[in-house]
Design a protein around this motif. Structure first.
Motif, short mmCIF file in Angstrom:
data_model
loop_
_atom_site.label_atom_id
_atom_site.label_comp_id
_atom_site.label_asym_id
_atom_site.label_seq_id
_atom_site.Cartn_x
_atom_site.Cartn_y
_atom_site.Cartn_z
N THR A 1 2.06 -6.98 7.37
CA THR A 1 1.22 -7.57 6.32
C THR A 1 0.15 -6.55 5.98
OG1 THR A 1 -0.13 -8.67 8.01
CG2 THR A 1 1.63 -9.97 6.99
N MET A 2 0.03 -6.25 4.71
CA MET A 2 -0.88 -5.21 4.24
C MET A 2 -2.28 -5.76 4.01
SD MET A 2 0.89 -2.54 4.39
CE MET A 2 -0.23 -1.39 3.61
N ARG A 3 -3.24 -4.94 4.31
CA ARG A 3 -4.64 -5.21 4.02
C ARG A 3 -5.20 -3.97 3.32
NH1 ARG A 3 -7.24 -9.08 7.12
NH2 ARG A 3 -8.84 -8.83 5.53
N GLY A 4 -6.38 -4.08 2.76
CA GLY A 4 -7.02 -2.92 2.16
C GLY A 4 -6.55 -2.59 0.76
N ASP A 5 -5.90 -3.54 0.09
CA ASP A 5 -5.53 -3.29 -1.31
C ASP A 5 -5.96 -4.49 -2.14
OD1 ASP A 5 -3.42 -5.13 -0.81
OD2 ASP A 5 -1.86 -3.64 -0.98
N TRP A 6 -5.16 -4.98 -3.00
CA TRP A 6 -5.48 -5.99 -3.99
C TRP A 6 -6.32 -7.14 -3.41
CZ3 TRP A 6 -4.14 -11.18 -4.64
CH2 TRP A 6 -4.30 -11.70 -5.93
N GLY A 7 -7.55 -7.26 -3.89
CA GLY A 7 -8.41 -8.37 -3.51
C GLY A 7 -9.06 -8.28 -2.15
N GLU A 8 -8.92 -7.17 -1.45
CA GLU A 8 -9.50 -7.06 -0.11
C GLU A 8 -11.02 -7.21 -0.16
OE1 GLU A 8 -9.94 -7.35 3.40
OE2 GLU A 8 -7.93 -6.53 3.17
N GLN A 9 -11.57 -7.99 0.76
CA GLN A 9 -13.02 -8.20 0.82
C GLN A 9 -13.63 -7.78 2.14
OE1 GLN A 9 -13.88 -12.20 -0.51
NE2 GLN A 9 -12.43 -12.02 -2.17
N ASN A 10 -12.80 -7.28 3.06
CA ASN A 10 -13.28 -6.83 4.36
C ASN A 10 -13.23 -5.31 4.39
OD1 ASN A 10 -13.60 -6.08 7.04
ND2 ASN A 10 -12.35 -7.73 7.84
N PRO A 11 -14.38 -4.62 4.38
CA PRO A 11 -14.37 -3.16 4.30
C PRO A 11 -13.67 -2.48 5.48
CG PRO A 11 -16.58 -3.97 4.80
CD PRO A 11 -15.74 -5.17 4.47
N TRP A 12 -13.58 -3.14 6.63
CA TRP A 12 -12.92 -2.56 7.79
C TRP A 12 -11.42 -2.42 7.60
CZ3 TRP A 12 -15.73 -0.35 11.46
CH2 TRP A 12 -17.05 -0.72 11.57
N GLN A 13 -10.87 -3.15 6.64
CA GLN A 13 -9.41 -3.13 6.43
C GLN A 13 -8.94 -2.00 5.51
OE1 GLN A 13 -7.26 -4.80 8.08
NE2 GLN A 13 -8.56 -6.32 9.05
N TYR A 14 -9.85 -1.38 4.78
CA TYR A 14 -9.43 -0.37 3.81
C TYR A 14 -8.81 0.89 4.41
CZ TYR A 14 -11.02 -2.84 -0.29
OH TYR A 14 -11.14 -3.74 -1.30
N PRO A 15 -9.41 1.54 5.40
CA PRO A 15 -8.86 2.83 5.85
C PRO A 15 -7.38 2.78 6.24
CG PRO A 15 -11.06 2.55 6.73
CD PRO A 15 -10.68 1.22 6.11
N MET A 16 -7.01 1.97 7.20
CA MET A 16 -5.61 1.96 7.64
C MET A 16 -4.73 1.25 6.63
SD MET A 16 -4.07 3.44 10.01
CE MET A 16 -2.39 3.72 9.49
N GLN B 1 -4.89 1.39 3.44
CA GLN B 1 -4.53 2.35 2.39
C GLN B 1 -3.71 3.52 2.93
OE1 GLN B 1 -8.27 3.24 0.47
NE2 GLN B 1 -8.15 1.39 -0.76
N ALA B 2 -3.79 3.79 4.21
CA ALA B 2 -3.07 4.93 4.78
C ALA B 2 -1.71 4.57 5.36
CB ALA B 2 -3.92 5.58 5.88
N ALA B 3 -1.47 3.29 5.66
CA ALA B 3 -0.29 2.88 6.43
C ALA B 3 1.02 3.39 5.85
CB ALA B 3 -0.25 1.35 6.57
N GLU B 4 1.26 3.16 4.56
CA GLU B 4 2.54 3.57 3.98
C GLU B 4 2.73 5.07 4.06
OE1 GLU B 4 5.47 2.65 0.22
OE2 GLU B 4 3.34 2.25 -0.04
N GLY B 5 1.71 5.84 3.72
CA GLY B 5 1.81 7.29 3.79
C GLY B 5 2.04 7.80 5.20
N VAL B 6 1.37 7.19 6.18
CA VAL B 6 1.55 7.58 7.58
C VAL B 6 2.98 7.31 8.02
CG1 VAL B 6 0.89 6.97 9.95
CG2 VAL B 6 -0.88 7.33 8.22
N LEU B 7 3.48 6.12 7.70
CA LEU B 7 4.85 5.78 8.08
C LEU B 7 5.86 6.74 7.44
CD1 LEU B 7 4.52 1.91 7.85
CD2 LEU B 7 4.99 3.23 9.95
N ASN B 8 5.69 7.01 6.16
CA ASN B 8 6.60 7.93 5.48
C ASN B 8 6.52 9.34 6.07
OD1 ASN B 8 6.10 6.38 2.21
ND2 ASN B 8 7.56 5.88 3.80
N ALA B 9 5.31 9.77 6.44
CA ALA B 9 5.12 11.12 6.99
C ALA B 9 5.85 11.30 8.32
CB ALA B 9 3.63 11.42 7.17
N ILE B 10 6.05 10.21 9.07
CA ILE B 10 6.74 10.35 10.35
C ILE B 10 8.20 9.91 10.26
CG2 ILE B 10 4.65 10.22 11.75
CD1 ILE B 10 5.31 7.29 12.33
N GLY B 11 8.70 9.79 9.02
CA GLY B 11 10.12 9.54 8.82
C GLY B 11 10.55 8.08 8.82
#
Length: 175
Positions: free
Chosen positions: A104-119, A121-131
């Protein structure tokens, strides 16, 4: 026994049913409100095993063990947990283990908790980077076909696949 209320979305039940139809019997999870219904279904199903985890990395080991033992497992977690799994996912890649996760994704559309933005927003890119292949889902009608496609890629092509359930699908969490 848990039941879905008339106002609850149907997609979590569809997701669970597609996983079960594809032979998934073990559901390793870190509790998350976006995955609540799926976890309830696994807990209530006498032919499934719901495995609560202390951290997401344990789930990578459990899903790998399922594969090695001849069963099918899925890791359920929130996007913040992706960061806790990166080193563990090297096992999946190095050993070519078929692997499935629902995030379940956090840190995008409608997010209101600032702690959720870093990971979030990075999750998909991190997963793709490790194959690890990612399959984002934004709308309820995409859930069942995406889970079916992911299960096929994992079981028949031996891929590591993560289904990303967007906040647009899950709804806004207000704090």
């Amino acid at each position: 026994m848990s039941t879905r209320t008339p106002t609850a979305p149907a997609w979590p039940d569809q997701l669970y049913e597609v996983l079960r139809a594809n032979g998934y019997t073990q559901f390793a999870y870190v509790p998350d409100s976006g995955l609540k219904r799926i976890i309830e279904r696994a807990t209530d199903d006498p032919d499934a095993i719901a495995l609560p985890l202390a951290n997401e990395g344990e789930g990578v080991g459990i899903v790998t063990g399922c594969y090695l033992g001849g069963s099918r497992g899925v890791l359920l977690m929130q996007s913040g947990g992706v960061g806790n799994c990166v080193n563990y996912l090297s096992l999946v890649r190095h050993c070519a283990v078929p692997f499935l996760s629902v995030v379940t994704m956090r840190g995008d559309w409608g997010e209101q908790n600032p702690w959720q933005y870093p990971m979030g927003q990075a999750a998909e890119g991190v997963l793709n980077a490790i194959g690890v292949q990612t399959l984002p889902v934004h709308h309820a009608e995409e859930v069942a076909p995406t889970v079916e496609a992911a299960a096929g890629a994992v079981e028949r092509a031996g891929r590591a696949v993560v289904i990303l359930l967007s906040q647009r699908l899950l709804g806004v969490k207000k704090f």
